[in-house]
Design a protein around this motif. Structure first.
Motif, PDB file in Angstrom:
ATOM      1  N   PHE A   1       0.767  -1.212   0.078  1.00 18.73           N
ATOM      2  CA  PHE A   1       0.033  -0.031   0.185  1.00 18.73           C
ATOM      3  C   PHE A   1       0.857   1.214   0.226  1.00 18.73           C
ATOM      4  O   PHE A   1       0.608   2.292  -0.754  1.00 18.73           O
ATOM      5  CB  PHE A   1      -0.928   0.010   1.265  1.00 18.73           C
ATOM      6  N   GLY A   2       1.997   1.220   0.846  1.00 22.17           N
ATOM      7  CA  GLY A   2       3.068   2.320   0.787  1.00 22.17           C
ATOM      8  C   GLY A   2       3.628   2.467  -0.443  1.00 22.17           C
ATOM      9  O   GLY A   2       3.381   3.519  -1.223  1.00 22.17           O
TER      10      GLY A   2
ATOM     11  N   LYS B   1      -4.429   1.109  24.636  1.00 22.35           N
ATOM     12  CA  LYS B   1      -3.454   2.434  24.788  1.00 22.35           C
ATOM     13  C   LYS B   1      -2.354   2.671  23.757  1.00 22.35           C
ATOM     14  O   LYS B   1      -1.821   3.682  23.786  1.00 22.35           O
ATOM     15  CB  LYS B   1      -3.232   2.591  26.251  1.00 22.35           C
ATOM     16  N   ARG B   2      -1.920   1.530  23.111  1.00 26.35           N
ATOM     17  CA  ARG B   2      -0.880   1.777  22.260  1.00 26.35           C
ATOM     18  C   ARG B   2      -1.027   1.696  21.016  1.00 26.35           C
ATOM     19  O   ARG B   2      -1.829   0.947  20.570  1.00 26.35           O
ATOM     20  CB  ARG B   2       0.184   0.477  22.721  1.00 26.35           C
ATOM     21  N   LEU B   3      -0.064   2.519  20.220  1.00 25.89           N
ATOM     22  CA  LEU B   3       0.092   2.461  18.776  1.00 25.89           C
ATOM     23  C   LEU B   3       1.438   2.031  18.470  1.00 25.89           C
ATOM     24  O   LEU B   3       2.463   2.429  18.965  1.00 25.89           O
ATOM     25  CB  LEU B   3      -0.213   3.662  18.237  1.00 25.89           C
ATOM     26  N   ILE B   4       1.532   1.168  17.476  1.00 28.31           N
ATOM     27  CA  ILE B   4       2.995   0.656  16.856  1.00 28.31           C
ATOM     28  C   ILE B   4       3.134   1.187  15.572  1.00 28.31           C
ATOM     29  O   ILE B   4       2.304   1.079  14.502  1.00 28.31           O
ATOM     30  CB  ILE B   4       2.795  -0.983  16.850  1.00 28.31           C
ATOM     31  N   PRO B   5       4.215   1.938  15.146  1.00 27.35           N
ATOM     32  CA  PRO B   5       4.467   2.179  13.796  1.00 27.35           C
ATOM     33  C   PRO B   5       4.742   0.949  12.909  1.00 27.35           C
ATOM     34  O   PRO B   5       5.783   0.241  13.404  1.00 27.35           O
ATOM     35  CB  PRO B   5       5.664   3.103  13.843  1.00 27.35           C
ATOM     36  N   MET B   6       4.000   0.771  11.681  1.00 27.04           N
ATOM     37  CA  MET B   6       4.220  -0.500  11.121  1.00 27.04           C
ATOM     38  C   MET B   6       5.063   0.074   9.738  1.00 27.04           C
ATOM     39  O   MET B   6       5.913  -0.658   9.335  1.00 27.04           O
ATOM     40  CB  MET B   6       2.818  -0.728  10.361  1.00 27.04           C
ATOM     41  N   ALA B   7       4.918   1.346   9.429  1.00 34.05           N
ATOM     42  CA  ALA B   7       5.724   1.802   8.171  1.00 34.05           C
ATOM     43  C   ALA B   7       5.595   3.217   8.282  1.00 34.05           C
ATOM     44  O   ALA B   7       4.488   3.772   8.525  1.00 34.05           O
ATOM     45  CB  ALA B   7       5.041   1.454   6.887  1.00 34.05           C
ATOM     46  N   VAL B   8       6.948   3.948   7.896  1.00 32.20           N
ATOM     47  CA  VAL B   8       6.868   5.400   8.045  1.00 32.20           C
ATOM     48  C   VAL B   8       7.792   5.929   6.942  1.00 32.20           C
ATOM     49  O   VAL B   8       8.876   5.567   6.571  1.00 32.20           O
ATOM     50  CB  VAL B   8       7.513   6.077   9.393  1.00 32.20           C
ATOM     51  N   ASP B   9       6.812   6.752   5.967  1.00 42.05           N
ATOM     52  CA  ASP B   9       7.756   7.091   4.624  1.00 42.05           C
ATOM     53  C   ASP B   9       8.281   5.929   3.799  1.00 42.05           C
ATOM     54  O   ASP B   9       9.414   6.037   3.504  1.00 42.05           O
ATOM     55  CB  ASP B   9       8.792   8.134   4.858  1.00 42.05           C
ATOM     56  N   GLY B  10       7.520   4.857   3.964  1.00 44.78           N
ATOM     57  CA  GLY B  10       7.902   3.942   3.159  1.00 44.78           C
ATOM     58  C   GLY B  10       9.041   2.813   3.673  1.00 44.78           C
ATOM     59  O   GLY B  10       9.315   1.915   2.980  1.00 44.78           O
ATOM     60  N   GLU B  11       9.566   3.231   4.885  1.00 46.08           N
ATOM     61  CA  GLU B  11      10.183   2.398   5.578  1.00 46.08           C
ATOM     62  C   GLU B  11       9.537   1.493   6.539  1.00 46.08           C
ATOM     63  O   GLU B  11       8.750   1.940   7.605  1.00 46.08           O
ATOM     64  CB  GLU B  11      11.295   3.128   6.318  1.00 46.08           C
TER      65      GLU B  11
END
Length: 623
Positions: free
Chosen positions: A306-307, A328-338
């Motif tokens: 999707f990225g 309560k938590r959020l986990i980064p799965m992808a940031v700016d394609g990384e």
């Protein structure tokens, strides 16, 4: 140039061609007629002269011939009539009258060969037809020429020249041609007007249909063609109107349904047809995207795909994908394609207090493109705030009735409107992606639960069976050693028998916590079964493995397990074997570590034993 003008021009050219040909044919015909008619008149006049001269000779009044010729010229259009004698007549009768002795070139040639000659000349603008006819001696008929003239049969006795004026005939011919041309011109004009009356509706209808098609190409199907006649052209106009009305209604229904699916409102002055085509293409592309991600193995692959889609198809290069973990938590799965990148465009506080994320808290999209500053958790970098302000748009993805993921898109203020136009199309992909993500997430959760020990939270033996090939391949690729530590809790059965299974479970959980604290993130910890735990240490030698094992043994020996009514102190025995030093296969090395553990138990427990080959020989009957 319109069809009507083309047809009028064509008919005009045809008319001009017809008139030109008619004029040419008329002139040629009148000229030919004039020559033929004049030739006949000249021959008739010459014959009259010949007969008169013959009769004059018989009656003895030949000397009066000059008066006859003068009276003959008084006939209208007869300009001149004269006679010349041939040398044969001159020799017999003398030279005759003075005017009969003057012969021009044409007359001399006629006297010489006995052939008549005719010519059309122009004298001071007046057309004149001249004919010179020979007077041939013959014994046939009455009178007999040879009775008076001492000449042979066929001799030329003289020549008669007649000149006719064709001016009157020419004027009549011109007048006749003009009348004919005017009549034909009138007929042609009437024909052109009639043709235009017939062709006009065709051209007008064709032009109207062309304009209607152009409007349709711009997405406007409201135009209609005026029905001018009741013939086939009128039927074409009526059928065209029916077709356009059907397309208008059909397109409106399709657009309405597609808009409902897209959630995209029609925009003013947009091409309705092109917009509908784009929306249908978007739905089809999203369906293909869904079919593709359904075959992906993990949700990480879906996020990565999707990225890539956002960057390639929508031109979005700043984005973040977050996934909820617990309440309560959020986990980064992808940031700016990384994949697995760190939190960048938001306050890191959202990772531990997910309700600070407006999209997570509300479950509704957050439009920071039109409402900058709507979410306080959005934290663009300093460059974005100063030189080119950044905007964002966040989509919550609902899974099982709650927000399961948050998709954040980031762009500059200058590109905010462009991204706003793409939002409905991106939402299609998210709608298709949501159930697939939920299914993958559920599958991974079930898979993870199947690979984990429910009581201690550690990986179980099934996990080791699935992961061992990857572990061995990595070790061989990097040419490193693996140390296998088999850890067993001493006299654990006594704990269960004395204190009960609840206390036994508490001790096992406490031991699992001690082992996790003593290991690195790269090491693998598995509850192998019962009170046995397997530790796989990566990139370590024998001394290092023994040091870690001794550290674990000491930590357990010094630990006080809290139980109801007091504390409990326990020890562990540890067997150590190295791959590939002790064996070229992982499972054989595991057996060696188990043999070393068995030796530690035999030697009194609460100790660490390194495997040696003699242990395997001594315990071969056990295995």
């Amino acid at each position: 140039m319109t069809l009507n003008r083309k047809m009028t021009l064509l008919l005009g050219l045809v008319a001009i061609g017809v008139l030109a040909m008619l004029l040419l044919i008329s002139l040629v015909a009148f000229r030919s007629f004039s020559i033929l008619s004049s030739t006949a008149h000249v021959q008739t006049a010459a014959e009259i002269v010949r007969v008169h001269l013959t009769e004059a000779m018989i009656t003895g009044v030949i000397d009066k011939r000059e008066q006859f010729l003068e009276r003959l010229t008084e006939i209208r259009d007869l300009r001149d009539a004269r006679v010349v004698r041939s040398p044969l007549v001159v020799d017999q009768f003398g030279v005759g009258l003075a005017r009969e002795m003057v012969a021009d070139e044409i007359e001399r040639r006629v006297l010489a060969d006995g052939q008549p000659r005719f010519e059309l000349t122009d004298e001071r603008g007046e057309p004149v037809f001249r004919g010179t006819i020979p007077y041939i001696a013959t014994a046939l008929g009455t009178p007999n020429c040879l009775q008076c003239h001492h000449v042979e049969e066929g001799a030329v006795l003289g020549a008669v020249t007649i000149e006719l004026s064709l001016a009157a005939l020419q004027r009549q011919a011109i007048a006749a041609v003009i009348v004919v041309l005017l009549a034909v011109t009138l007929i042609i004009l009437l024909a052109i007007l009639g043709a235009r009356r017939l062709i006009g509706p065709i051209g007008d209808t064709a032009g109207a249909i062309g304009a209607l098609v152009q409007r349709a190409l711009r997405g406007d199907f409201k135009g209609r063609v005026t029905q001018r006649t009741q013939d086939e052209i009128g039927q074409i106009a009526a059928h065209t109107n029916q077709l356009v009305a059907f397309l208008d209604q059909g397109l409106a229904r399709i657009s309405e349904r597609v808009t409902q699916l897209m959630g995209r409102l029609p925009q003013q002055d947009e091409n309705q047809l092109q917009a509908t085509i784009d929306m249908v293409d978007g739905l089809a592309d999203a369906a293909r995207f869904k079919a593709t991600i359904e075959e992906d193995e993990t949700k990480t692959e879906i996020y990565d795909r999707f990225g890539q889609l956002l960057m390639d198809d929508f031109g979005v290069h700043r984005f973040s994908f977050y996934e909820t973990q617990g309440p309560k938590r959020l986990i980064p799965m992808a940031v700016d394609g990384e994949i697995g990148g760190s939190c960048h465009w938001c306050d890191p506080q959202i990772l531990v207090r997910s309700d600070t994320c407006r999209a997570k808290r509300s479950g509704h999209p957050v439009d920071g493109l039109r409402q900058p500053g709507i979410c306080y958790a959005f934290r663009p970098d300093e460059a974005g705030r100063s030189s080119d302000p950044l905007r964002h748009y966040c989509f919550p993805i609902i899974q099982s009735g709650a927000v399961g993921s948050v998709i954040q898109l980031v762009t500059t203020a200058a590109d905010a409107d462009a991204l706003q136009d793409r939002i409905p199309y991106i939402q299609i992909y998210l709608r298709e992606m949501a159930p697939v993500l939920e299914a993958k997430r559920l599958t991974e959760t079930l898979r993870e639960s199947a690979l984990r020990d429910a009581m201690t939270g550690l990986n179980n033996r099934r996990f080791l069976e699935e992961y061992v090939d990857t572990l061995i391949a990595g070790a061989r690729r990097r040419n490193i050693r693996l140390a296998l530590l088999m850890v067993d809790l001493d006299y654990f059965k006594m704990v269960n028998d004395t204190y009960g299974h609840d206390i036994g479970d508490t001790v096992l959980k406490g031991l699992a916590g001690i082992l996790k604290q003593a290991l690195r993130a790269s090491d693998v910890l598995v509850r192998f079964g019962g009170e046995e735990f397997l530790i796989v240490l990566q990139e370590i030698d024998a001394d290092g493995a023994l040091a870690v094992a001794e550290k674990i043994r000491a930590l357990v020996a010094n630990h006080r397990f809290r139980i109801a009514g007091g504390t409990l102190q326990k020890t562990v025995s540890i067997g150590v074997a190295l791959f590939p030093d002790d064996s070229e296969t992982f499972w054989q090395t595991l057996k060696y570590a188990d043999v070393a553990l068995y030796r530690a138990k035999e030697d009194g427990r609460d100790r660490v034993v390194r495997f040696t080959p003699d242990m395997w020989e001594a315990g071969a009957d056990i295995y």
